[in-house]
Design a protein around this motif. Sequence first.
Motif, PDB file in Angstrom:
ATOM      1  N   SER A  93      -2.963   1.303 -35.502  1.00  0.00           N
ATOM      2  CA  SER A  93      -2.459  -0.065 -35.461  1.00  0.00           C
ATOM      3  C   SER A  93      -3.023  -0.764 -34.227  1.00  0.00           C
ATOM      4  O   SER A  93      -3.471  -0.110 -33.287  1.00  0.00           O
ATOM      5  CB  SER A  93      -0.924  -0.080 -35.423  1.00  0.00           C
ATOM      6  OG  SER A  93      -0.470   0.641 -34.289  1.00  0.00           O
ATOM      7  N   LEU A  94      -3.002  -2.089 -34.271  1.00  0.00           N
ATOM      8  CA  LEU A  94      -3.499  -2.878 -33.157  1.00  0.00           C
ATOM      9  C   LEU A  94      -2.319  -3.410 -32.361  1.00  0.00           C
ATOM     10  O   LEU A  94      -1.304  -3.813 -32.935  1.00  0.00           O
ATOM     11  CB  LEU A  94      -4.339  -4.052 -33.681  1.00  0.00           C
ATOM     12  CG  LEU A  94      -5.573  -3.614 -34.465  1.00  0.00           C
ATOM     13  CD1 LEU A  94      -6.177  -4.793 -35.220  1.00  0.00           C
ATOM     14  CD2 LEU A  94      -6.608  -3.011 -33.531  1.00  0.00           C
ATOM     15  N   GLY A  95      -2.468  -3.396 -31.055  1.00  0.00           N
ATOM     16  CA  GLY A  95      -1.380  -3.857 -30.206  1.00  0.00           C
ATOM     17  C   GLY A  95      -1.087  -5.336 -30.412  1.00  0.00           C
ATOM     18  O   GLY A  95      -1.968  -6.125 -30.741  1.00  0.00           O
ATOM     19  N   GLU A  96       0.199  -5.680 -30.202  1.00  0.00           N
ATOM     20  CA  GLU A  96       0.630  -7.065 -30.371  1.00  0.00           C
ATOM     21  C   GLU A  96       0.714  -7.717 -28.991  1.00  0.00           C
ATOM     22  O   GLU A  96       1.199  -7.113 -28.037  1.00  0.00           O
ATOM     23  CB  GLU A  96       2.018  -7.047 -31.024  1.00  0.00           C
ATOM     24  CG  GLU A  96       2.405  -8.333 -31.687  1.00  0.00           C
ATOM     25  CD  GLU A  96       3.770  -8.190 -32.363  1.00  0.00           C
ATOM     26  OE1 GLU A  96       4.461  -9.200 -32.467  1.00  0.00           O
ATOM     27  OE2 GLU A  96       4.148  -7.052 -32.742  1.00  0.00           O
ATOM     28  N   ARG A  97       0.251  -8.955 -28.905  1.00  0.00           N
ATOM     29  CA  ARG A  97       0.212  -9.663 -27.634  1.00  0.00           C
ATOM     30  C   ARG A  97       1.620  -9.878 -27.105  1.00  0.00           C
ATOM     31  O   ARG A  97       2.495 -10.371 -27.807  1.00  0.00           O
ATOM     32  CB  ARG A  97      -0.485 -10.999 -27.872  1.00  0.00           C
ATOM     33  CG  ARG A  97      -0.898 -11.739 -26.667  1.00  0.00           C
ATOM     34  CD  ARG A  97      -1.859 -12.858 -27.108  1.00  0.00           C
ATOM     35  NE  ARG A  97      -2.035 -13.800 -26.013  1.00  0.00           N
ATOM     36  CZ  ARG A  97      -1.322 -14.913 -25.872  1.00  0.00           C
ATOM     37  NH1 ARG A  97      -0.411 -15.243 -26.766  1.00  0.00           N
ATOM     38  NH2 ARG A  97      -1.531 -15.697 -24.841  1.00  0.00           N
ATOM     39  N   LEU A  98       1.826  -9.484 -25.854  1.00  0.00           N
ATOM     40  CA  LEU A  98       3.172  -9.540 -25.290  1.00  0.00           C
ATOM     41  C   LEU A  98       3.565 -10.957 -24.892  1.00  0.00           C
ATOM     42  O   LEU A  98       4.721 -11.353 -25.053  1.00  0.00           O
ATOM     43  CB  LEU A  98       3.242  -8.624 -24.054  1.00  0.00           C
ATOM     44  CG  LEU A  98       4.622  -8.353 -23.483  1.00  0.00           C
ATOM     45  CD1 LEU A  98       5.460  -7.523 -24.438  1.00  0.00           C
ATOM     46  CD2 LEU A  98       4.516  -7.632 -22.134  1.00  0.00           C
ATOM     47  N   GLY A  99       2.607 -11.726 -24.372  1.00  0.00           N
ATOM     48  CA  GLY A  99       2.929 -13.082 -23.916  1.00  0.00           C
ATOM     49  C   GLY A  99       1.785 -13.605 -23.075  1.00  0.00           C
ATOM     50  O   GLY A  99       0.691 -13.062 -23.138  1.00  0.00           O
ATOM     51  N   PRO A 100       2.046 -14.650 -22.292  1.00  0.00           N
ATOM     52  CA  PRO A 100       0.969 -15.219 -21.480  1.00  0.00           C
ATOM     53  C   PRO A 100       0.376 -14.192 -20.516  1.00  0.00           C
ATOM     54  O   PRO A 100       1.057 -13.256 -20.104  1.00  0.00           O
ATOM     55  CB  PRO A 100       1.685 -16.340 -20.693  1.00  0.00           C
ATOM     56  CG  PRO A 100       2.954 -16.595 -21.413  1.00  0.00           C
ATOM     57  CD  PRO A 100       3.327 -15.334 -22.118  1.00  0.00           C
TER      58      PRO A 100
END
Lengths: 550, 160
Positions: free
Chosen positions: A495-502
């Motif tokens: 799976s590909l990591g999900e962007r946490l935030g800015p």
Amino acid sequence: MYQYDEYDQTLVNERVAQFRDQTRRFLTGQLSEDQFRPLRLMNGLYIQRHAPMLRVAIPYGLLSSGQLRMLAHIARHYDRGYGHFTTRQNIQYNWPQLEQVPDILADLATVQMHAIQTSGNCIRNTTSDPLAGVCVDELEDPRPWCEIIRQWSTLHPEFAFLPRKFKIAVSGAAKDRAAAQFHDIGLYLVSNERGEVGFEVMVGGGLGRTPIIGQTIRPFLEKRHLLSYLEAILRVYNLFGRRDNKFKARIKILLKETGVEKFTRMVEEEWARIREDLILDEEEIERVSRQFLPPAYALDANQDTSFKSRQAEDPNFSAWVRHNTVEHKIPGYRAAFISLKAPGIAPGDITDAQMENLADLVDRYSFGELRVSHTQNLLLADVKQADLHELWRQLRELNLATANIGKATDMICCPGLDFCSLANASSIPVAMEITSLLEDMDYLYDLGDIRINISGCMNGCGHHSVGHIGILGVDKKGAEWFQLTLGGSSSNDASLGERLGPALIREEVPGAVISLLKTYVELREEEESFLETVKRTGIEPFQEKVYANH
Amino acid sequence: MQIIKDGNIVADHWRHLDDDQAPAGDQFTVSFARWLAEKAALLATGAAVGVRLNGDDPLDAIANDLPSLNLIVVEFPSLTDGRGFSIVRLLRDRYGFDGEIRARGDFIRDQVYFLGRVGVNAFECRHECDLESLLSALTDFTVYYQTASGDRQPPARKRG
């Protein structure tokens, strides 16, 4: 391991002569910079921030002690006394002189090594499972197939000028330790309903700017057709892969734009035409396979009782055994990882003296062979349990016994801004700072298995997009910023990591990682791993903690 | 001008016609598009005709014409555009073309060995080049791991 015969040796020697002539012509102005670039890249030679960088091939990560000694010699005589192991199971030298590279290659050729196709738009080093041949969950040893692919892909006349680089990985075990789904071609050894072993062929995976998980285009390929099928895929790619934009030139983009069904049809049509012309004969498979037979294991290795008592006596040894060694298919043996992630050391770095001393240990305790893992560690695959204590004691003197394999401080990390001319941000100092905040080993072990991957730019050499925690360096108005992702994995559950935030500024990154780890400890249920917790809760509770003060 | 053909440096008399140049002489090549548009007229001149191919040209479209063609020129627009290598391989293997296949353009000495292995048997430099040096490049390697056009013996069988 595979031993060159005269035929293999001749090829490598002729390659050295060819590159010596190319270097001479460049230095005397007969080749322009533009003409020399693809030639030197095809030999692993980059022009970097400080000096040329030379990447030496370690086919599927397998090394002999003699080869390791030669790598030490090169580090000492042509470089600054160290080398850096990479995520493609290769080694890089950061400080050689261009004029000396032909001599380095000549030295490498004396121990059956080379730098062929370690860079450039060609077929790169084929990678595999570091536990190949010794793990308990293996259907079949992938190394003979890696060697067959290595030979086929070496100086392949048709595929030396592809649209972009091309990476192949082979895994033969139930657990994918080779990140095969993130390769241009990933091969799983599988058995069909008749019990025959062949390959599942996946295409179009990759990390970098556009991370994509590979798709299966053929669930079962008979072994004898391996090379014709690879050749069909490469031919379709070479003819139709995009050449107008290097960021869209990987096979994953061709697959995406063509659609998997049409792409598969194109490959199958070409394959149908050539498959009878390129059959791997039994004799050749046999010839190569014979070079990967198991070593002469002691049949009574499991009679030893000292291993248990040593662990009971010495908690440090016991921790190292627990975290750095894994089960072996032969009772009484274990495979021992050598961590190259000691505090204060750039991940993957090793000195000339460490290499030489380690080579002696490899001879004494592991049949003269070692492996490089794509997580930038080393592995002695065949150690008797009775020898582990002495091995550990000696590794400790070499600062090679850090007991952190698979833990938060066992980070994959690219060379970053300190060395690489592509990077936007420093990766090594960030890794070192995180490590310095995780000195408490009990806390580290309590966090369990967790993969933190750091890349200094979106090219993704540090595999950030498949890190349980991914850290990506980005350039914002000339300053170093870092984008965090959560929940990536390169194993079977790819799976590909999900962007946490800015993005965060560099100084905030180590603290943010510590905050993510604390949040996990608060949220986890029972024996849940970091990745399992993230998958259950989603990223929101982690976001809240990290960005609470923003 | 001189070219390399079948391992020798020889004089070359082929003319490469632009699309607006009238056919002239007894040996000329035309672009792929012009061949498709004017093939009957071109053949009617009685001259030997060759076609120049680029990476985008669909080979299928001339598959049936190959017996009428005396020369196929595969253009190399830059040294990093490797499509020509596969095009040559297809011409030899898929379409069975056994006439002259000539590499032309921005290939360099260091690609000559590979070009020879995929089935190129003639080399024409676009600019001035040292043909002697190109000639020696054909034998940069005496061993190889792949089958190639005209060489079906598995490399494993070549081992001593």
